[in-house]
Every structure is written in C-alpha cells, then in structure tokens.
Design a protein around this motif. Structure first.
Motif, PDB file in Angstrom:
ATOM      1  N   ARG A  28       0.661   5.375   1.105  1.00 22.81           N
ATOM      2  CA  ARG A  28      -0.122   6.540   1.776  1.00 22.81           C
ATOM      3  C   ARG A  28      -0.165   7.676   1.071  1.00 22.81           C
ATOM      4  O   ARG A  28       0.653   8.077   0.110  1.00 22.81           O
ATOM      5  CB  ARG A  28       0.686   6.919   3.137  1.00 22.81           C
TER       6      ARG A  28
ATOM      7  N   GLN B 141       3.022  -7.217   8.626  1.00 24.13           N
ATOM      8  CA  GLN B 141       3.590  -7.556   7.279  1.00 24.13           C
ATOM      9  C   GLN B 141       2.959  -6.373   6.451  1.00 24.13           C
ATOM     10  O   GLN B 141       3.603  -5.507   5.716  1.00 24.13           O
ATOM     11  CB  GLN B 141       3.406  -8.678   6.866  1.00 24.13           C
ATOM     12  N   GLU B 142       1.593  -6.179   6.669  1.00 20.74           N
ATOM     13  CA  GLU B 142       1.099  -5.326   5.791  1.00 20.74           C
ATOM     14  C   GLU B 142       1.428  -3.599   6.156  1.00 20.74           C
ATOM     15  O   GLU B 142       1.874  -2.953   5.494  1.00 20.74           O
ATOM     16  CB  GLU B 142      -0.592  -5.333   5.923  1.00 20.74           C
ATOM     17  N   GLN B 143       1.802  -3.558   7.517  1.00 16.55           N
ATOM     18  CA  GLN B 143       1.992  -2.377   7.863  1.00 16.55           C
ATOM     19  C   GLN B 143       3.475  -1.936   7.692  1.00 16.55           C
ATOM     20  O   GLN B 143       3.843  -0.773   7.130  1.00 16.55           O
ATOM     21  CB  GLN B 143       1.960  -2.411   9.757  1.00 16.55           C
TER      22      GLN B 143
ATOM     23  N   ALA C 276       0.837  -1.357   0.000  1.00 21.58           N
ATOM     24  CA  ALA C 276       0.133  -0.002   0.056  1.00 21.58           C
ATOM     25  C   ALA C 276       0.870   1.228  -0.030  1.00 21.58           C
ATOM     26  O   ALA C 276       1.977   0.956   0.341  1.00 21.58           O
ATOM     27  CB  ALA C 276      -0.813   0.114   1.092  1.00 21.58           C
TER      28      ALA C 276
ATOM     29  N   LEU D  27       4.995  -2.939   4.911  1.00 22.98           N
ATOM     30  CA  LEU D  27       4.875  -3.045   3.237  1.00 22.98           C
ATOM     31  C   LEU D  27       4.202  -1.610   2.858  1.00 22.98           C
ATOM     32  O   LEU D  27       3.842  -1.609   1.618  1.00 22.98           O
ATOM     33  CB  LEU D  27       4.503  -4.090   2.673  1.00 22.98           C
ATOM     34  N   THR D  28       3.803  -0.839   3.963  1.00 24.63           N
ATOM     35  CA  THR D  28       2.908   0.384   3.296  1.00 24.63           C
ATOM     36  C   THR D  28       3.850   1.492   3.469  1.00 24.63           C
ATOM     37  O   THR D  28       4.561   1.729   4.552  1.00 24.63           O
ATOM     38  CB  THR D  28       1.764   0.716   4.170  1.00 24.63           C
ATOM     39  N   ILE D  29       4.167   2.029   2.351  1.00 21.31           N
ATOM     40  CA  ILE D  29       5.030   3.172   2.190  1.00 21.31           C
ATOM     41  C   ILE D  29       4.313   4.529   2.401  1.00 21.31           C
ATOM     42  O   ILE D  29       3.292   4.757   1.870  1.00 21.31           O
ATOM     43  CB  ILE D  29       5.768   2.975   0.871  1.00 21.31           C
TER      44      ILE D  29
END
Lengths: 73, 213
Positions: free
Chosen positions: A44, B207-209, A42, B211-213
């Motif tokens: 931001r 993992q989602e956190q 994702a 891979l969140t840019i």
C-alpha cells in the motif's frame, strides 16, 4: 517477480532492526518479514510512505526493478 | 471472564450437517443389517419400481352416462420387497449388485453431507475462502453428478429382479423419476461446478489481500 524489495539493505544501512522498523511503520513483524523476503504481492502507498519516513529514503531505494532473464520486453 | 459464544448461521449449519452425516451413517448401517437379515427374520432387498400399462383398460361409469369411460394404468410407483429364505439365497450376483449400487447411493449422500459439514466448519472458524473449500465443492459437484447415475442403475437392477420375480404377470419397470434425476443431477452438478469456480476466485482474492502489506 521482477520487483526486488530492498528493505533489508536500507535497514542495514540505517542499522535498524526488523522489530524497530515494524513498530515505527505500525505493521506486524510477520508482515514486514513477508515484505522483506519478497513474498508480498502488493504494497500500500500508506505502508510505503511509512517505510520511507522511518528509513529516511525514497521509494526507489526500497523497490527496484530487475528484468527477468529469458523474458522479452 | 469467558464470554458466551454467539450462535451464527455457519455454526448452526455446521452442526446440522454433522448430525445429518451421523444419521446417514446409522441409516446405511441399518439398511445393510436389514438386507443381510442380521436383525430381522431373514435377508431381503427392497426398492422402487413402477408397473407398466396393464393390458386391459378399466371401464368406469361415464360421467354423462353415454359412451365408455376407460382408465389406463400408465404406471404407478410401488415399493417392492424381495425376501429370501436364507442368506445363501441372497448371494447371487444380481441381488448383490443391487445392494452394492443402492448402498453406493447412500454412501455418496453421506459423502455430500460430510463435505457440507467440513465447509461450514471452515466458515464457522472464520476461514471463508480456503482452497480446501473449493476442492470440497468440486467433490460435491462430482458426487451430485454420480449420485443419480448410481440410483438409476440400482433402479434398473430392481426392476429387472422384480420382472423375473413376478413371473411376467405384471411388467415391472424402473420408475421414470430416475431418468429425470439424471438430467437434474447433471444440471445441478454444473451449477455447483460454477460455484466452485466462484470460490476459486474468492480464495485468490483473499490470498492477494493477505499478501498486501
């Protein structure tokens, strides 16, 4: 994933290095690399805004949707 | 300048479980050393059994002085120790099977403690939801399920050994607590499996956190 990140294309067009963009966007080069290689899950809005500002482009220039082959709509 | 490291709960628990794992290993070794008569007078095996209802009830004085007051002995847990003159006497399938299952329960206990130590080690170094922790919790759940089964088999073997050893004078049986432990172990295992699923969701979120840019 059918969303293609074209940050590298825009970086080449603007002749900007990864380190330079990372410092302008205020993220680490490692995270920018994750984004560039399409490993990110994702993005931001704040990061997208900073990238568009640094590369002087629109979100559509950075992100692209390509339908996956063999998958029905 | 080097600052003093703060003492956190995961750090304390990490070392508590490490100490318990080491102590468990020492206890297991002492158990085996004792069984095979290495550090004692001779080889032996020991375990818990219960005596089943004796034939005659014990007659006691009635509280009101009228009628009979009988007490039936419906089981009393006893620790039995079967000693052997020499090591060769111990080398019979039923005794060795008992030693195997009894010590397998010890090994499973140590295994659980070691997994707990590794989980708290991960928490201590700041890795909260690694997939490795989920795998370890699943292993603990499996061990918790198998642990009472192994204990149940060992208790049955000891009851059988004692039954023969006592020459049918007193009937020895497996203490009922081992049957209850089977149910408790199954229930506890289900709870731990559910916890492992929670950890799985946690690790996916992390993992989602990341891979969140």
């Amino acid at each position: 994933m059918p969303i293609i990140v074209n940050v590298d294309v825009m970086m080449a067009k603007r002749k900007m290095s990864l380190t330079e963009l990372a410092s302008k966007v205020d993220i680490t080069p490692a995270n920018l690399s994750i984004l560039k290689t399409g490993k990110a899950k994702a993005i931001r809005f704040a990061t997208l805004e900073a990238i568009c500002k640094a590369l002087d482009c629109q979100p559509g220039d950075v992100l692209e949707y390509v339908a996956e082959a063999g998958k029905s709509e | 300048m080097k600052t003093a490291q703060s003492i956190s709960l995961p750090k304390v628990l990490r070392y508590v479980f490490l100490c318990l794992t080491v102590l468990g290993c020492i206890a297991l070794l002492l158990n085996l050393v004792g069984y095979f008569g290495i550090a004692s007078d001779g080889p032996f095996i020991r375990g818990w059994v219960t005596t089943v209802a004796e034939n005659k009830p014990v007659v006691l004085p009635h509280p009101d002085g009228s009628g009979d007051f009988k007490m039936y002995n419906f089981g009393e847990q006893k620790l039995v120790m079967v000693e052997f003159a020499n090591l060769s006497a111990l080398f019979q399938s039923r005794y060795l099977a008992y030693i195997l299952f009894q010590n397998l329960a010890w090994v499973l206990g140590i295994f659980i403690l070691y997994q707990m130590y590794r989980i708290f080690r991960n928490l201590d170094i700041g890795v909260t939801f690694p997939l490795e922790n989920m795998r370890r919790i699943r292993l603990i759940a499996l061990a918790v399920l198998v642990f009472p089964v192994v204990g149940y088999i060992a208790a049955n073997l000891m009851a059988n050994i004692s039954y023969v050893a006592q020459g049918h004078q007193i009937t020895m049986a497996r203490p009922p607590i081992f049957t209850e432990n089977l149910l408790l172990g199954g229930l506890l295992s289900l709870v731990i499996f559910a916890l492992a699923e929670v950890f799985k969701s946690g690790s996916q979120l992390q993992q989602e956190q990341e891979l969140t840019i």
